[in-house]
Design a protein around this motif. Structure first.
Motif, short mmCIF file in Angstrom:
data_model
loop_
_atom_site.label_atom_id
_atom_site.label_comp_id
_atom_site.label_asym_id
_atom_site.label_seq_id
_atom_site.Cartn_x
_atom_site.Cartn_y
_atom_site.Cartn_z
N TYR A 57 -87.30 71.71 123.39
CA TYR A 57 -87.40 71.30 121.99
C TYR A 57 -87.68 69.80 122.00
O TYR A 57 -86.78 68.98 121.82
CB TYR A 57 -86.12 71.62 121.23
N VAL A 60 -86.66 67.38 119.05
CA VAL A 60 -85.23 67.08 119.03
C VAL A 60 -84.89 66.06 120.12
O VAL A 60 -84.15 65.10 119.89
CB VAL A 60 -84.40 68.37 119.22
N MET A 99 -83.24 70.20 112.08
CA MET A 99 -83.99 70.77 113.20
C MET A 99 -83.22 71.92 113.84
O MET A 99 -83.78 72.99 114.13
CB MET A 99 -84.27 69.69 114.25
N THR A 102 -83.31 74.95 111.72
CA THR A 102 -84.62 75.60 111.82
C THR A 102 -84.70 76.44 113.10
O THR A 102 -85.20 77.57 113.09
CB THR A 102 -85.73 74.55 111.80
N LEU A 110 -90.51 72.76 113.40
CA LEU A 110 -89.41 71.82 113.16
C LEU A 110 -89.83 70.73 112.19
O LEU A 110 -91.02 70.38 112.10
CB LEU A 110 -88.97 71.20 114.49
#
Length: 544
Positions: A57, A60, A99, A102, A110
């Motif tokens: 991710y 993030v 985030m 999601t 995101l």
């Protein structure tokens, strides 16, 4: 490598990091010299960055990385922890939370955080290090703090790695265990009923053993579902902080008893009512600093949540030292809005006048804001508390503040209840709303203002027929016959309810009712007795 199987663990761990992150930022605003908290903030950002990178991710990870860089600069002494830094870190925390939500929903799109990442990278603390800010007030710690008896602020309890003594259990599994336990309790009473009415003397010993094992199973299952109050309370300091800053008010926020445990289902339902009360305390209850100083008060106001255990109940008290409420003004407002007639308002007690704020659509706000003033908050609070089998008591003194007491059961699935007969119905009242039971003679009941009353502890108590309230047939008692009466306490209001027969206390497994029974006013659920009868669990407050 397919990492989707680890998504749930990532979401759970990330939420934990973000929650503690918010808590620490709010604490640092009041004590910027707390190096241990700064170090812990850095570690949470670093851990979240590493987890996100492992899970691929990248958005993030990039955001957490920039937040980690800023905190690294604070740790190195390049600049101090300033309000501006707190604002941008909290903004980053909010975006990280969005985030993670999601990701939890299974959506790969995101939120775009590129602009925030750039602002974090370009953050300028040119004003130089901010000197440590002492806590506001002499004997109270600002937002998010608690104090020990000696007056010193305790150290933050940092999160430790889970030990092998605890495991993660799905809530669905816990719910099934509760259902099985409840069914076993029902079966136990069925066996006892059969033994009592048949040749079942030989069942006495096995029944005692079954009862003991059931109590042990019930206690263990309940304990597995228990969570500390901090589970919901840790987000309140951030809520109060944001609302007070938005309104230009100075508020010191305290939480006492965060370690007290409640059933997960209770915590989930009580969270929003507490948010409503806190928002009202900030918006309506607390004055502006100048107004407080002019009234002889310290500039910063205080809002406190205190949680305590009382036998099979938990008391949650939300108090403030703000402007308080005027019962007379509340009554006048109720007349103005058509909630009451002038005659009804003139005979209200102080408690009844304060409870008017829970009337649907009632609000004292002159304008509607995005915080409050729509007249739905306290109505929703009372409804939620009563649906849990709890009670709400409001106390207030003009110029000195308000106090909201929420009295809640430890669990809403398996409860101790008083069973009564009312016509063909068997009804149950949770014991936490039952003050006592009495049997009244003819000479103990008399009329007062078209209302039957009786004397209890040197005060007059209204007396109502439960049969009439539920539309059941009534029969006049024979001369000299005693009238069974249940005395209930609903939010500080004591009322006597006459019934046909008192059946005694019993532990029952409460199940939700389906349509159309769930729409009946005053009924919150159902249970089955040992002989197969259906018992309706009553909400005395809604009924009255």
């Amino acid at each position: 490598m397919d990492m989707s199987q680890y998504r749930d663990l990532f979401v759970s761990e990330s939420k934990g990091h973000i929650q503690v992150f918010n808590e620490l930022i709010v604490r640092l605003e009041d004590n910027a010299a707390d190096t241990a908290a700064i170090d812990e903030l850095f570690r949470h950002a670093h851990s979240l960055k590493g987890m996100a990178a492992t899970m691929q991710y990248q958005a993030v990870a990039d955001l957490a990385h920039r937040m980690e860089d800023l905190l690294s600069r604070v740790r190195s002494g390049e600049f101090g922890f300033t309000p501006g830094l707190a604002d941008i870190l909290l903004e980053g925390s909010d975006v990280l939370a969005a985030m993670v939500s999601t990701i939890e929903a299974g959506d790969d799109r995101l939120p775009d955080a590129a602009e925030l990442v750039n602002r974090l990278a370009a953050f300028d603390a040119a004003a130089g290090p901010t000197p440590p800010q002492p806590p506001v007030g002499a004997d109270t710690e600002p937002v998010g703090g608690d104090r020990d008896p000696a007056g010193a602020a305790p150290e933050h309890q940092f999160r430790h790695t889970d030990s092998f003594k605890s495991v993660r259990v799905k809530t669905e599994t816990l719910d099934r265990l509760v259902n099985i336990t409840g069914e076993l309790i029902t079966t136990r009473y069925r066996l006892a009923d059969r033994a009592q009415h048949g040749e079942g003397a030989q069942l006495e010993e096995p029944l005692k053993r079954l009862s003991m094992l059931l109590r042990e199973l019930r206690d263990e299952v309940f304990q597995a579902r228990m969570l500390p109050f901090s589970f919901v309370a840790d987000r309140f300091p951030r809520l109060v902080r944001d609302l007070s800053r938005k309104q230009g008010k100075e508020i010191l926020f305290q939480v006492e008893g965060k370690e007290i445990e409640l059933d997960r289902g209770i915590l989930e339902e009580v969270s929003e009512p507490l948010v409503h009360i806190l928002r009202n305390a900030v918006d309506h209850g607390m004055e502006m600093p100048g107004e407080r100083i002019a009234a002889g008060k310290p500039g910063p106001g205080t809002i406190r949540i205190a949680v305590s255990r009382d036998k099979d109940c938990v008391n949650i008290v939300v108090s403030d030292d703000g402007r308080g409420m005027d019962p007379g003004r509340l009554a006048d407002k109720a007349v103005e809005k058509g909630v009451l007639s002038r005659e009804q308002a003139s005979v209200l007690t102080r408690h009844e006048a304060l409870m008017l704020i829970c009337a649907p659509g009632f609000s004292t706000a002159e304008t509607v804001s995005d915080i409050s003033g729509r007249g739905v908050g306290m109505d929703a609070v009372r409804t939620a508390i009563h649906s849990l089998g709890g009670g709400l008591v409001i106390e207030s003194e003009t110029g000195r503040g308000s106090r909201f007491l929420l009295r809640l059961p430890l669990s809403v699935s398996i409860i101790h209840a008083l069973l009564v007969e009312c016509g063909p119905l068997t009804l149950a009242f949770p014991v936490n709303v039952v003050d006592r039971t009495v049997e009244l003679g003819d000479g103990e009941i008399f009329g007062e203002r078209d209302q039957s009353v009786f004397v209890l502890d040197d005060r007059q108590v209204p007396l109502k027929s439960l049969n009439r309230l539920l539309g059941q047939p009534t029969t006049a008692p024979d001369p000299g016959e005693l009238v069974p009466t249940v005395v209930v306490d609903t939010g500080g209001v004591v009322t006597g309810l006459t019934v046909d027969r008192l059946l005694g206390q019993r532990e029952i497994f409460v199940k939700p009712l389906g349509i159309p029974l769930c729409r009946i006013k005053g009924v919150t659920g159902g249970a089955i007795t040992g002989d197969g009868r259906i018992v309706y669990v009553m909400d005395a407050s809604a009924l009255l």
